[in-house]
Design a protein around this motif. Sequence first.
Motif, PDB file in Angstrom:
ATOM      1  N   GLN A  55       0.830  -1.180   0.034  1.00 29.38           N
ATOM      2  CA  GLN A  55       0.013  -0.020  -0.039  1.00 29.38           C
ATOM      3  C   GLN A  55       0.814   1.350  -0.135  1.00 29.38           C
ATOM      4  OE1 GLN A  55      -2.340  -0.912   3.565  1.00 29.38           O
ATOM      5  NE2 GLN A  55      -4.300  -0.938   2.389  1.00 29.38           N
ATOM      6  N   SER A  56       1.954   1.224   0.699  1.00 30.99           N
ATOM      7  CA  SER A  56       2.916   2.354   1.000  1.00 30.99           C
ATOM      8  C   SER A  56       3.462   2.686  -0.467  1.00 30.99           C
ATOM      9  CB  SER A  56       3.958   2.049   1.849  1.00 30.99           C
ATOM     10  OG  SER A  56       3.474   2.154   3.247  1.00 30.99           O
ATOM     11  N   ARG A  57       3.854   1.753  -1.204  1.00 32.90           N
ATOM     12  CA  ARG A  57       4.502   1.959  -2.404  1.00 32.90           C
ATOM     13  C   ARG A  57       3.423   2.306  -3.617  1.00 32.90           C
ATOM     14  NH1 ARG A  57       6.971  -2.735  -0.772  1.00 32.90           N
ATOM     15  NH2 ARG A  57       5.581  -4.107  -1.558  1.00 32.90           N
ATOM     16  N   ALA A  58       1.990   1.925  -3.626  1.00 35.37           N
ATOM     17  CA  ALA A  58       1.167   2.483  -4.436  1.00 35.37           C
ATOM     18  C   ALA A  58       0.895   3.709  -4.247  1.00 35.37           C
ATOM     19  CB  ALA A  58      -0.011   1.505  -4.309  1.00 35.37           C
ATOM     20  N   VAL A  59       0.673   4.059  -2.950  1.00 36.19           N
ATOM     21  CA  VAL A  59       0.397   5.612  -2.181  1.00 36.19           C
ATOM     22  C   VAL A  59       1.406   6.489  -2.841  1.00 36.19           C
ATOM     23  CG1 VAL A  59       0.119   6.978  -0.376  1.00 36.19           C
ATOM     24  CG2 VAL A  59      -1.149   5.004  -0.459  1.00 36.19           C
ATOM     25  N   PHE A  60       2.619   5.958  -2.760  1.00 37.68           N
ATOM     26  CA  PHE A  60       3.566   6.934  -3.073  1.00 37.68           C
ATOM     27  C   PHE A  60       3.775   7.160  -4.646  1.00 37.68           C
ATOM     28  CE2 PHE A  60       8.179   7.162  -4.635  1.00 37.68           C
ATOM     29  CZ  PHE A  60       8.758   8.068  -4.185  1.00 37.68           C
ATOM     30  N   ARG A  61       3.597   6.194  -5.224  1.00 40.29           N
ATOM     31  CA  ARG A  61       3.566   6.471  -6.726  1.00 40.29           C
ATOM     32  C   ARG A  61       2.319   7.266  -7.215  1.00 40.29           C
ATOM     33  NH1 ARG A  61       4.917   0.758  -6.652  1.00 40.29           N
ATOM     34  NH2 ARG A  61       2.336   0.377  -7.106  1.00 40.29           N
ATOM     35  N   ALA A  62       1.271   7.085  -6.519  1.00 40.94           N
ATOM     36  CA  ALA A  62       0.199   8.024  -6.693  1.00 40.94           C
ATOM     37  C   ALA A  62       0.223   9.369  -6.360  1.00 40.94           C
ATOM     38  CB  ALA A  62      -1.129   7.377  -6.032  1.00 40.94           C
ATOM     39  N   LEU A  63       1.106   9.590  -5.249  1.00 42.18           N
ATOM     40  CA  LEU A  63       1.318  10.991  -4.670  1.00 42.18           C
ATOM     41  C   LEU A  63       2.302  11.758  -5.505  1.00 42.18           C
ATOM     42  CD1 LEU A  63       1.359  10.527  -0.917  1.00 42.18           C
ATOM     43  CD2 LEU A  63      -0.281  11.762  -2.415  1.00 42.18           C
ATOM     44  N   VAL A  64       3.398  10.889  -6.231  1.00 46.52           N
ATOM     45  CA  VAL A  64       4.380  11.436  -7.020  1.00 46.52           C
ATOM     46  C   VAL A  64       3.585  11.941  -8.172  1.00 46.52           C
ATOM     47  CG1 VAL A  64       6.388  10.894  -8.386  1.00 46.52           C
ATOM     48  CG2 VAL A  64       6.291  10.265  -6.157  1.00 46.52           C
ATOM     49  N   ALA A  65       2.900  11.225  -8.660  1.00 46.48           N
ATOM     50  CA  ALA A  65       2.252  11.497 -10.071  1.00 46.48           C
ATOM     51  C   ALA A  65       1.292  12.879  -9.922  1.00 46.48           C
ATOM     52  CB  ALA A  65       1.235  10.190 -10.589  1.00 46.48           C
ATOM     53  N   ASN A  66       0.762  13.003  -8.771  1.00 42.78           N
ATOM     54  CA  ASN A  66      -0.261  14.066  -8.635  1.00 42.78           C
ATOM     55  C   ASN A  66       0.697  15.318  -8.323  1.00 42.78           C
ATOM     56  OD1 ASN A  66      -2.821  15.188  -7.942  1.00 42.78           O
ATOM     57  ND2 ASN A  66      -1.953  15.101  -5.633  1.00 42.78           N
TER      58      ASN A  66
END
Length: 117
Positions: A55-66
């Motif tokens: 979950q942390s990795r997926a959240v990190f990727r989403a936040l970077v893209a945002n």
Amino acid sequence: MKNLITGIAFAFAMVLSIQTTTAQTKLSQDQDRPEVIAKQQTAELTEQLSLNGEQSRAVFRALVANEINYKKHVNGKKASDPTVVASKKKFDSSLDENMKKTLTKEQYESWVKMKKG
């Protein structure tokens, strides 16, 4: 001889002060990078929502893209501009969708409350 030593000491002090100033400037520039901002946000969310590694990795990727999208299309532009408003809405909904996919229902509800509050 005394003037020579004084001159060398002065030159040495100047070199050290220039290096310190350069290091501080680089550090402040790094704080503005999307990856750094997303990493800080991910760390906070991981702690507050008890995220697992995946979950942390997926959240990190989403936040970077945002963050990247905001830097390119929203930040520094007039907030009332219709294209900026549309872009912001699009990026926010994309982040919301990614978080909904990644988080459990309870975690998602907590995230929405944290985001509003």
